[in-house]
Write a protein that holds these residues in place. Sequence first.
Motif, PDB file in Angstrom:
ATOM      1  N   GLN A  24      48.143  12.458  17.845  1.00 61.41           N
ATOM      2  CA  GLN A  24      49.480  12.010  17.463  1.00 61.41           C
ATOM      3  C   GLN A  24      49.692  12.328  15.985  1.00 61.41           C
ATOM      4  O   GLN A  24      48.925  11.860  15.137  1.00 61.41           O
ATOM      5  CB  GLN A  24      49.649  10.508  17.705  1.00 61.41           C
ATOM      6  CG  GLN A  24      49.582  10.105  19.167  1.00 61.41           C
ATOM      7  CD  GLN A  24      49.763   8.607  19.373  1.00 61.41           C
ATOM      8  OE1 GLN A  24      50.067   7.868  18.425  1.00 61.41           O
ATOM      9  NE2 GLN A  24      49.571   8.142  20.597  1.00 61.41           N
ATOM     10  N   SER A  46      51.312  15.288  20.196  1.00 62.69           N
ATOM     11  CA  SER A  46      52.662  14.733  20.167  1.00 62.69           C
ATOM     12  C   SER A  46      53.039  14.431  18.724  1.00 62.69           C
ATOM     13  O   SER A  46      52.168  14.307  17.857  1.00 62.69           O
ATOM     14  CB  SER A  46      52.752  13.460  21.017  1.00 62.69           C
ATOM     15  OG  SER A  46      51.911  12.444  20.491  1.00 62.69           O
ATOM     16  N   THR A  47      54.320  14.346  18.460  1.00 64.20           N
ATOM     17  CA  THR A  47      54.786  14.096  17.088  1.00 64.20           C
ATOM     18  C   THR A  47      55.796  12.961  17.070  1.00 64.20           C
ATOM     19  O   THR A  47      56.512  12.717  18.051  1.00 64.20           O
ATOM     20  CB  THR A  47      55.444  15.351  16.482  1.00 64.20           C
ATOM     21  OG1 THR A  47      56.662  15.658  17.200  1.00 64.20           O
ATOM     22  CG2 THR A  47      54.508  16.547  16.545  1.00 64.20           C
ATOM     23  N   THR A  48      55.842  12.281  15.945  1.00 67.46           N
ATOM     24  CA  THR A  48      56.856  11.262  15.727  1.00 67.46           C
ATOM     25  C   THR A  48      57.078  11.099  14.234  1.00 67.46           C
ATOM     26  O   THR A  48      56.198  11.410  13.424  1.00 67.46           O
ATOM     27  CB  THR A  48      56.446   9.916  16.358  1.00 67.46           C
ATOM     28  OG1 THR A  48      57.553   9.008  16.291  1.00 67.46           O
ATOM     29  CG2 THR A  48      55.273   9.303  15.627  1.00 67.46           C
TER      30      THR A  48
END
Length: 226
Positions: free
Chosen positions: A153, A193-195
């Motif tokens: 992440q 995944s990215t945020t």
Amino acid sequence: MKTRIPLLLATAGALALTACAPQDQYGNTATAPGQGMNRAQQGAIAGAVVGGILGATRDKDKNGQGKDAIKGAIVGAAVGGVGGAILDQQQKALQQSLNNPNIRVVNNGNHLSVIMPESTLFATDSAAVGAQGQNDLYTIARNLTQYPNSTIQVVGHTDSTGSAAYNQDLSERRARSVAGILTAGGVASNRVSTTGRGASQPIASNDTAAGRAQNRRVEILIIPTR
């Protein structure tokens, strides 16, 4: 024997809490009993607690003698110990391969956090990763391919300067830029995944320049899948 199972689990739980010394937001381990235990030992104890609880609640043989709790504790200890040892190994390998003292690798017990300040990656208000930052990210990517049993992440953070909307967008773009280099370095895209968190999760005061510099960062969270 029914009264012994809760007693067994309560004792195991107390041992787990004793063994796992807490860490502050900067990755410093607080002084606590069991502080000298490594992650493999802590993982084994935590796994024993979880496994024991599951075994006790299932009691497949219906004998009420706690045999399932004991079996679960043994299996949980083995799994937790292996997972903790792998995290220890990966953390050590990352720290040895990264030549940038500004990058911190924090072992949180159940995952690793690679904390990269803005200064190692980006120019002010930019989401384009600089040359040195790219080199560091390719080094991290090589480590991630050597330890494939994890999800990644990538989380972008900013300080509170500017509007919330601008900071949110910048944090998202920076996370995507970092993730793009990791996948270009060989990390499978389905692992990543990215945020963006904008300015919502500061680790220092935004009232000082030094604090704002700490808050402008990208964190790469390495979470074991087994």
